[in-house]
Design a protein around this motif. Structure first.
Motif, PDB file in Angstrom:
ATOM      1  N   ARG A  45       0.839  -1.194   0.000  1.00 13.77           N
ATOM      2  CA  ARG A  45       0.000   0.000   0.000  1.00 13.77           C
ATOM      3  C   ARG A  45       0.875   1.246   0.000  1.00 13.77           C
ATOM      4  NH1 ARG A  45      -5.190   0.749   3.704  1.00 13.77           N
ATOM      5  NH2 ARG A  45      -6.327  -1.180   3.334  1.00 13.77           N
ATOM      6  N   ALA A  46       0.335   2.328  -0.554  1.00 11.10           N
ATOM      7  CA  ALA A  46       1.022   3.607  -0.424  1.00 11.10           C
ATOM      8  C   ALA A  46       1.051   4.018   1.044  1.00 11.10           C
ATOM      9  CB  ALA A  46       0.303   4.665  -1.247  1.00 11.10           C
ATOM     10  N   THR A  47       2.162   4.574   1.480  1.00 17.33           N
ATOM     11  CA  THR A  47       2.278   5.030   2.868  1.00 17.33           C
ATOM     12  C   THR A  47       1.217   6.079   3.163  1.00 17.33           C
ATOM     13  OG1 THR A  47       4.653   4.614   2.837  1.00 17.33           O
ATOM     14  CG2 THR A  47       3.822   6.086   4.549  1.00 17.33           C
ATOM     15  N   ASP A  48       0.534   5.909   4.272  1.00 12.92           N
ATOM     16  CA  ASP A  48      -0.575   6.780   4.673  1.00 12.92           C
ATOM     17  C   ASP A  48      -1.696   6.781   3.642  1.00 12.92           C
ATOM     18  OD1 ASP A  48       0.516   7.538   7.107  1.00 12.92           O
ATOM     19  OD2 ASP A  48       1.624   9.207   6.223  1.00 12.92           O
ATOM     20  N   ASN A  49      -1.696   5.776   2.761  1.00 11.41           N
ATOM     21  CA  ASN A  49      -2.721   5.650   1.710  1.00 11.41           C
ATOM     22  C   ASN A  49      -2.767   6.873   0.794  1.00 11.41           C
ATOM     23  OD1 ASN A  49      -3.698   3.061   2.424  1.00 11.41           O
ATOM     24  ND2 ASN A  49      -4.850   3.958   4.113  1.00 11.41           N
ATOM     25  N   ILE A  50      -1.638   7.560   0.658  1.00 11.49           N
ATOM     26  CA  ILE A  50      -1.559   8.704  -0.245  1.00 11.49           C
ATOM     27  C   ILE A  50      -0.586   8.328  -1.359  1.00 11.49           C
ATOM     28  CG2 ILE A  50      -0.914  11.123  -0.488  1.00 11.49           C
ATOM     29  CD1 ILE A  50      -1.783  11.539   2.394  1.00 11.49           C
ATOM     30  N   GLY A  51      -1.117   8.017  -2.505  1.00  8.48           N
ATOM     31  CA  GLY A  51      -0.346   7.546  -3.642  1.00  8.48           C
ATOM     32  C   GLY A  51      -1.167   6.509  -4.382  1.00  8.48           C
ATOM     33  N   PRO A  52      -2.180   6.950  -5.135  1.00  8.56           N
ATOM     34  CA  PRO A  52      -3.117   5.999  -5.737  1.00  8.56           C
ATOM     35  C   PRO A  52      -2.465   5.025  -6.719  1.00  8.56           C
ATOM     36  CG  PRO A  52      -3.490   8.227  -6.562  1.00  8.56           C
ATOM     37  CD  PRO A  52      -2.564   8.349  -5.410  1.00  8.56           C
ATOM     38  N   LEU A  53      -1.426   5.445  -7.412  1.00 10.01           N
ATOM     39  CA  LEU A  53      -0.799   4.543  -8.371  1.00 10.01           C
ATOM     40  C   LEU A  53      -0.119   3.380  -7.661  1.00 10.01           C
ATOM     41  CD1 LEU A  53      -0.204   3.940 -11.313  1.00 10.01           C
ATOM     42  CD2 LEU A  53       1.873   5.341 -11.127  1.00 10.01           C
ATOM     43  N   VAL A  54       0.532   3.647  -6.533  1.00 11.61           N
ATOM     44  CA  VAL A  54       1.182   2.593  -5.751  1.00 11.61           C
ATOM     45  C   VAL A  54       0.139   1.598  -5.243  1.00 11.61           C
ATOM     46  CG1 VAL A  54       2.507   2.096  -3.663  1.00 11.61           C
ATOM     47  CG2 VAL A  54       3.099   4.072  -5.075  1.00 11.61           C
ATOM     48  N   SER A  55      -0.965   2.107  -4.701  1.00  7.09           N
ATOM     49  CA  SER A  55      -2.018   1.226  -4.202  1.00  7.09           C
ATOM     50  C   SER A  55      -2.715   0.477  -5.332  1.00  7.09           C
ATOM     51  CB  SER A  55      -3.042   2.038  -3.397  1.00  7.09           C
ATOM     52  OG  SER A  55      -2.455   2.538  -2.203  1.00  7.09           O
ATOM     53  N   PHE A  56      -2.837   1.114  -6.481  1.00 11.93           N
ATOM     54  CA  PHE A  56      -3.416   0.448  -7.647  1.00 11.93           C
ATOM     55  C   PHE A  56      -2.591  -0.773  -8.045  1.00 11.93           C
ATOM     56  CE2 PHE A  56      -2.815   0.133 -12.303  1.00 11.93           C
ATOM     57  CZ  PHE A  56      -4.060  -0.373 -12.664  1.00 11.93           C
TER      58      PHE A  56
END
Length: 342
Positions: free
Chosen positions: A171-182
């Motif tokens: 997951r993106a750290t702090d859930n900020i980074g939609p491409l990483v979480s995608f």
């Protein structure tokens, strides 16, 4: 596959409860209490269970979709409610609140208002649960690829590769980074597709290994307790939810789910929550945030008591969220899905 979709639908109700619970753990002492860590590990990645089920249902329904029809449906029922339900949160951070727990709000305020609005809509950072919606929309944007895989013999190989990829993504750290979480959650969606496509190949085998699956679930959940970083080690929690999904499917495969639902209030509750799941998702963040900032929520040193209060908080947040969603449905009738997603 008779009766299969009944308990898959009910599992969506379980998934949304796990998601709400993960965002309402306000009483937890955040120390080394074992009860609290087990509780947190069990709650982790309800989102992954939701994505897995979405992929499973996509495979089930893909023959009825067209590209434009699919995208039009997702824009109307997911993207538009996201825009509407984002308005209060974005207004608060653009015009009212001076700080943000996960981003440098002062630096963001140096940019134009349009830039700030765009930033929040792209990241979902204006409300804790909403990071997931941009990621989900990116998955939906891959419809041509997903539709190709749904009918391709390559799906089983891609699904195996997706399972392996979970080890190397996070997951993106702090859930900020939609491409990483995608990149982290698209494989989960594809695995869900494969579980439906090859249902007959695995369901009977899995049914004979119930105890083994329970053991695997316990081990992966225990590891998630040890590795407590919810971002870097989310793969462990995703694997635990995947095992849980397979276990439940295997044990429910030969159950007359319709008859069982008629007798079980709990299953009827899960089905009801599943029907409102997107609406609950959009609303519960506001409810949970309001309660977390109230005098009703306070730190509790005892881990067991914190968990008990947390469960009560989940019930309260869920009930209020359901009430708000039903109020929108009652007042807006057929337009409610475009407003609140349900």
């Amino acid at each position: 596959m008779k009766g299969q979709l009944g308990y898959i639908h009910a599992l969506r109700g379980v998934a949304i409860l796990l998601i709400v619970a993960a965002h309402t753990n306000s009483f937890a002492p955040h120390d080394n209490n074992a009860v609290e860590h087990i509780y947190r590990a069990l709650l982790r990645e309800g989102t992954a269970l939701f994505v897995l089920i979405s992929g499973f249902l996509f495979q089930h329904l893909h023959a009825s979709y067209t590209t434009l029809g699919f995208w039009r449906s997702k824009l109307r029922n997911v993207a538009l409610p996201y825009l509407i339900m984002s308005i209060p949160g974005i207004l608060l951070y653009v015009a009212v609140l001076p700080t943000h727990s996960r981003i440098d709000l002062a630096a963001l305020h140096e940019h134009s208002v349009l830039y700030q609005i765009g930033y929040f809509l792209i990241t979902g950072a204006h409300l804790l649960p909403l990071w997931f919606i941009p990621v989900l929309l990116m998955i939906f944007a891959c419809y041509p690829l997903l539709r190709y895989l749904a009918d391709s013999s390559l799906l089983k190989y891609v699904a195996v590769a997706c399972l392996v990829s979970l080890v190397f993504t996070q997951r993106a750290t702090d859930n900020i980074g939609p491409l990483v979480s995608f990149m982290h959650f698209l494989p989960v969606y594809i695995v869900g597709m494969a579980l439906h496509r090859y249902w007959d190949h695995w369901i009977e085998h899995a049914a004979g290994y119930g105890l083994g699956l329970v053991g695997m679930f316990i081990v992966t959940t225990a590891l998630a307790c040890v590795y407590r970083d919810p971002y870097a080690y989310s793969s462990l929690a995703i694997l635990a939810k995947l095992i849980l999904f397979v276990l439940i499917c295997a044990q429910c495969h030969h159950v007359d789910f319709v008859a069982l639902s008629n007798r079980s209030r709990l299953l009827r509750l899960f089905n009801y929550l599943a029907a409102l799941s997107f609406g609950i998702y959009f609303v519960h963040g506001y409810v949970a945030s309001a309660i977390a900032r109230s005098p009703l929520v306070f730190p509790v040193d005892n881990g067991g008591l914190a968990v008990a209060l947390g469960i009560a908080n989940v019930a309260v947040v869920t009930a209020i969220s359901v009430g708000l969603v039903e109020a929108v449905r009652y007042t807006t009738k057929s337009y409610s899905r475009m407003i609140v997603g349900a």
